[in-house]
Each structure stands twice: as structure tokens, then as C-alpha cells.
Motif scaffolding. Structure first.
Motif, PDB file in Angstrom:
ATOM      1  N   LYS A  31      -1.263  12.307   1.293  1.00  0.00           N
ATOM      2  CA  LYS A  31      -2.584  12.143   0.664  1.00  0.00           C
ATOM      3  C   LYS A  31      -3.550  11.277   1.465  1.00  0.00           C
ATOM      4  CE  LYS A  31      -0.916  12.704  -4.038  1.00  0.00           C
ATOM      5  NZ  LYS A  31      -0.423  11.967  -5.189  1.00  0.00           N
ATOM      6  N   ILE A  84       0.845  -1.207   0.000  1.00  0.00           N
ATOM      7  CA  ILE A  84       0.000   0.000   0.000  1.00  0.00           C
ATOM      8  C   ILE A  84       0.881   1.259   0.000  1.00  0.00           C
ATOM      9  CG2 ILE A  84      -1.710   1.332   1.319  1.00  0.00           C
ATOM     10  CD1 ILE A  84      -2.659  -1.455   2.438  1.00  0.00           C
ATOM     11  N   ASP A  89      -8.450   8.234   2.715  1.00  0.00           N
ATOM     12  CA  ASP A  89      -8.023   9.035   1.569  1.00  0.00           C
ATOM     13  C   ASP A  89      -8.485  10.483   1.780  1.00  0.00           C
ATOM     14  OD1 ASP A  89      -8.131  10.349  -0.999  1.00  0.00           O
ATOM     15  OD2 ASP A  89      -7.802   8.370  -1.902  1.00  0.00           O
ATOM     16  N   ILE A 111      -7.342   2.452   5.777  1.00  0.00           N
ATOM     17  CA  ILE A 111      -6.701   3.489   4.944  1.00  0.00           C
ATOM     18  C   ILE A 111      -7.707   4.603   4.700  1.00  0.00           C
ATOM     19  CG2 ILE A 111      -5.497   3.911   2.754  1.00  0.00           C
ATOM     20  CD1 ILE A 111      -5.628   0.561   2.896  1.00  0.00           C
ATOM     21  N   SER A 125       2.540   1.862  -3.262  1.00  0.00           N
ATOM     22  CA  SER A 125       1.616   2.274  -4.341  1.00  0.00           C
ATOM     23  C   SER A 125       1.368   3.789  -4.317  1.00  0.00           C
ATOM     24  CB  SER A 125       0.275   1.552  -4.177  1.00  0.00           C
ATOM     25  OG  SER A 125      -0.429   2.124  -3.080  1.00  0.00           O
ATOM     26  N   GLN A 126       1.899   4.470  -3.281  1.00  0.00           N
ATOM     27  CA  GLN A 126       1.742   5.931  -3.147  1.00  0.00           C
ATOM     28  C   GLN A 126       0.295   6.330  -2.842  1.00  0.00           C
ATOM     29  OE1 GLN A 126       4.160   8.778  -3.786  1.00  0.00           O
ATOM     30  NE2 GLN A 126       5.446   7.117  -3.066  1.00  0.00           N
ATOM     31  N   ARG A 127      -0.500   5.374  -2.415  1.00  0.00           N
ATOM     32  CA  ARG A 127      -1.904   5.674  -2.133  1.00  0.00           C
ATOM     33  C   ARG A 127      -2.060   6.749  -1.058  1.00  0.00           C
ATOM     34  NH1 ARG A 127      -6.212   0.909  -0.816  1.00  0.00           N
ATOM     35  NH2 ARG A 127      -7.839   2.373  -0.227  1.00  0.00           N
ATOM     36  N   ILE A 128      -1.160   6.786  -0.096  1.00  0.00           N
ATOM     37  CA  ILE A 128      -1.231   7.861   0.920  1.00  0.00           C
ATOM     38  C   ILE A 128      -0.160   8.916   0.647  1.00  0.00           C
ATOM     39  CG2 ILE A 128      -2.311   6.425   2.716  1.00  0.00           C
ATOM     40  CD1 ILE A 128       0.592   6.514   4.084  1.00  0.00           C
TER      41      ILE A 128
END
Ligand SMILES: NC(=O)c1ccc[n+]([C@@H]2O[C@H](COP(=O)([O-])OP(=O)(O)OC[C@H]3O[C@@H](n4cnc5c(N)ncnc54)[C@H](O)[C@@H]3O)[C@@H](O)[C@H]2O)c1
Length: 411
Positions: free
Chosen positions: A320, A136, A336, A334, A139-142
Motif C-alpha cells: 500500500k 510505522i 501512500d 512515507i 501499523s500496516q500503513r504501507i
């Protein structure tokens, strides 16, 4: 594949079990504790002629296996690993590698010189929970990680078992807590952030488990008529005699014979029957450390021996979004910032019969696969060279705590 197991204690037994599961031939086991050695031999059907009383007796012989799994006590790691590498064995070494920086470096250099795999048991890198977390984050999701907080919640019963009464209680026979146990967490800090640590500040001490905190009249052994039996949460018979037949960890470690009668006897005079306020322990029972990583990412790491839960918890704050994690529950939450949506991911690891969130068995499998495939080990998720950073972070934390100042690491 042929494997030699050094140390027939808790970890040696675990590794023997996984090796057997994966069809590995155990050709020798060493342990000076005859009872533990015999028990391991009996439980895993390893014949008498393969049992030795010291690692030296095995490693002085000509090479007769592919690899050594080194599950000896911390202080034995260095000489035995150097001897195994010298003889041409690949080595799976328990953490911590050593409590001395130079010894860690010597072992890494020796493995590189001999072209052998030296993998360190940073088993949590192989736990599905941390694998998912890493995926996670990567993946740069945050977004970019700005800061992170991790807590090692060592349950009170685990803490008194291992770090007050048990084999990791004293730095002269083991290592400081932050190295002995938390080097897993320090390893994960580097793994998850993907960054190197540049400085460390730490505070901590042995605050509670010492004689001045003993209630009045508490004898040296709980079974010697302690008047506080009903009010003391650490009363040994409550912790170790509750299970009558089915005995699991940590109870199984207090006596090779795990019958109720043998455990009762072990508590009368053995180390695990001691009053927690009257032991020869000196390792910290709480410690808080700030690690500054490259790019000014800050990680605060808290360890406590006073927890009801026995788990690791964390929060990661990104540009993010953020992540909240709980290892034991296998839960990752998580959030967003843009969509304001929250996703909860359940990581199912309980189907893997292995401790450390499934990491133990999976790490052994990765080691076996690397040796049997003739790989140079560079595809493994942990190696001695990768593990070095966590050790340097632990040494710096201890130096900071003792000297009361920030310690800078060379990057
Ligand atoms: N990866 C992890 O998460 C993890 C967890 C617990 C312990 N550890 C590490 O694993 C190692 C073993 O820990 P454990 O809990 O199994 O301890 P343990 O005390 O149960 O087992 C160690 C065994 O090594 C034996 N030993 C001592 N000297 C020896 C020698 N000269 N030759 C062969 N054997 C010898 C001891 O008699 C003992 O039975 C330690 O370094 C510890 O820090 C790692």
C-alpha cells in the motif's frame, strides 16, 4: 546495581560512561592493555584496586556484582560469557556473540539454564529511528512488505580505520565483516519484517585494500616518506593528526595518550600508521546479499567500505505504500499509493548523547532496568535468542559467498 566491565577499549569506555550516568557502581574492570585500563580508571574515577589485567582474574572470584558487561574482542566473548553466566551474573554481551554457531547456542542455553539475562548489544533496536520505523511498519500503513533494500554505507575513513588497519581487519582476530558489523543490519531485517530468513545468496570480496593496488613506491608506513601523500585519501596523518586538541572517535583509539606528539609517534610504527595497501587485512570491503524471508519477502542487503556518508539507508516496498529512510539524517519518507501523498518524518535523536543513533545509551538503560527490576529479560527488545537469527544469516551469507551457492536455513 553493581557492574563489572570486561574490556576497556572503545565499547568498554562507552558502557562505563553510560553506567556512570545512570548511577551504576562499577566494581571491577579488566583489560590486559595497561594503558587503556589506567586511562579508563583515571577518566571515570575507578580506583586502582578495581582494575584487573584479565577477565579470568575477576570471574574466578566469588560473585561480587549483579552483572557483567562484556566488551572484549569477539574471540574472547565465548569463554568469558560462559564463565560469567556460570558464576551467576546477568550479561550484556557485545555483538557478535561468537563466530561459531555452536558457541552462540551454548551461551543461550547456559543463560536459560542459569535463569540469567543474556542481552546482546544490538543497539540499533533501541535507536529512535528504527523504533519509529518499526512502529510505522507494524501499523500496516504501507501494507505487507514485499521487498526491502538496505545499504550499510561504511565511510571510507571508518572502513580503513576499523577493517583495514584496525582491530576488525582480519578474520583470525575478529570475524567476517558481515558478522562483525552487519549483524546489526541482519538483526534489523528480522526485526522490521517480523519474518524468519529461509535462504541466502551472497557475493563479495576484498577487492581493493591489498598490496597489488599499492601505488608505486608506497612504503609500509605513511610517515616513512610516502610519495603519494598529496593524492592518497587514506594517508594516515591526514586522518589522525587533523585534530590538534579536541580528539574524538576514531582518532582517540590510536593511542592512549591523545596529545598530538603521542599520536604522531603512534603513526610512525603503530598499526594505524600503516599504508592501507600493506596491512594484514582479509575482511571483505564490499558484499551484496539476498535474503529470502518467509512468505517470499525478499531483502537485498548491500555493504560497502567506499562511501562518503557513514550511515544506513533503506527502502521498504509494501503493498500500500513505500518508505525511504536515512539513519544519519533521521529521516523517514512515507508514500501512500492510495492518496498519493508523501509524509516526511524527522526523528530527533541528536539530543541523546550516544552513538548508534542514540541506541547505545538507551540499550544500557534497558539492561540496567531489567536487572534492577528483577525481570527475566523477556520484555527486552534484544536477547541472545533473538540475536541468533542474525548470526545464522551471517554464517549462511559467508557460506554462500565462499561456496557460490544458495544456502537454506532451518526455520
Ligand atoms: N554494538 C556495536 O555496535 C559495536 C561496535 C563496535 C564494536 N563492537 C564489538 O565490541 C567488542 C569490543 O570492541 P571495541 O571496539 O571496544 O574493541 P577494542 O579493541 O577497542 O576493545 C577491546 C578491549 O578488550 C581487551 N581485552 C583483550 N583481551 C582481554 C581479556 N582477556 N580480558 C579483558 N579484556 C581483554 C583489549 O585489550 C581491548 O582493550 C567487539 O566484540 C566488537 O565486535 C560492537
Amino acid at each position: 546495581m553493581k557492574v563489572i566491565i570486561l574490556g576497556a577499549g572503545g565499547r568498554g569506555r562507552n558502557y562505563t560512561r553510560y553506567c556512570k550516568q545512570y548511577g551504576v557502581d562499577i566494581v571491577a574492570v579488566a583489560d590486559p592493555n595497561t594503558k587503556k585500563l589506567q586511562k579508563l580508571g583515571k577518566d571515570f574515577e575507578i580506583s586502582e584496586d578495581k582494575l584487573y589485567s584479565d577477565w579470568k582474574d575477576i570471574l574466578e572470584k566469588e560473585k561480587f556484582a549483579d552483572a557483567v558487561i562484556n566488551a572484549t574482542p569477539d574471540k574472547v566473548h565465548y569463554p568469558s560469557t560462559m564463565a560469567a553466566l556460570e558464576k551467576g551474573y546477568h550479561v550484556l554481551l557485545e555483538k557478535p556473540m561468537s563466530d561459531k554457531e555452536q558457541e552462540c547456542i551454548d551461551m543461550i542455553e547456559k543463560a536459560e539454564e542459569e535463569n540469567k539475562i543474556l542481552m546482546v548489544c544490538h543497539v540499533l533496536r533501541y535507536a529512535p529511528f528504527f523504533e519509529k520505523l518499526k512502529e510505522i511498519v507494524d501499523s500496516q500503513r504501507i501494507g505487507e512488505i514485499v521487498n526491502m533494500e538496505m545499504t550499510e554505507n561504511c565511510a571510507y575513513w571508518h572502513f580503513v580505520h576499523s577493517y583495514v588497519r584496525g582491530v576488525f581487519r582480519n578474520e583470525t582476530i575478529s570475524s567476517p565483516f558481515i558478522l562483525a558489523k552487519s549483524c546489526h543490519d541482519l538483526d534489523l531485517i528480522g526485526y522490521i519484517t517480523g519474518k524468519k530468513c529461509i535462504s541466502v545468496m551472497s557475493e563479495g570480496s576484498l577487492k581493493y585494500y591489498k598490496k597489488e593496488n599499492a601505488p608505486e613506491g608506497a612504503p609500509a608506513f605513511c610517515l616513512a616518506g610516502c610519495p603519494h601523500e598529496k593524492t592518497c585519501p587514506y594517508f594516515a596523518p591526514r586522518l589522525y593528526l587533523k585534530q590538534i586538541t579536541q580528539v574524538g572517535w576514531p582518532t582517540e583509539t590510536i593511542s592512549a595518550d591523545t596529545s598530538f606528539a603521542a599520536r604522531y609517534e603512534a603513526l610512525k610504527k603503530g598499526p594505524y600508521g600503516r599504508c592501507v595497501y600493506h596491512c594484514d587485512n582479509d575482511v571483505n570491503d564490499h558484499q551484496s546479499t539476498i535474503f529470502t524471508m518467509e512468505d517470499d519477502t525478499i531483502v537485498s542487503f548491500n555493504m560497502t567500505g567506499f562511501s562518503s556518508e557513514n550511515t544506513r539507508t533503506l527502502r521498504i516496498f509494501g503493498t500500500k505504500g513505500d518508505i525511504r529512510g536515512h539513519l544519519e539524517l533521521g529521516e523517514l519518507e512515507i508514500y501512500d499509493f492510495l492518496t498519493q501523498e508523501k509524509e516526511t518524518i524527522k526523528v530527533d535523536y541528536k539530543t541523546i548523547i550516544s552513538s548508534h543513533g542514540g541506541g547505545d545509551a538507551r540499550l544500557v538503560k534497558a539492561f540496567i532496568d531489567a536487572v534492577t527490576s528483577g525481570s527475566d529479560g523477556s520484555d527486552l527488545k534484544t536477547s541472545a535468542r533473538l540475536s541468533l537469527q542474525s548470526h545464522l544469516m551471517a554464517f549462511a551469507a559467508e557460506k554462500s559467498r565462499k561456496e557460490g551457492k544458495r544456502i537454506y536455513l532451518e526455520v
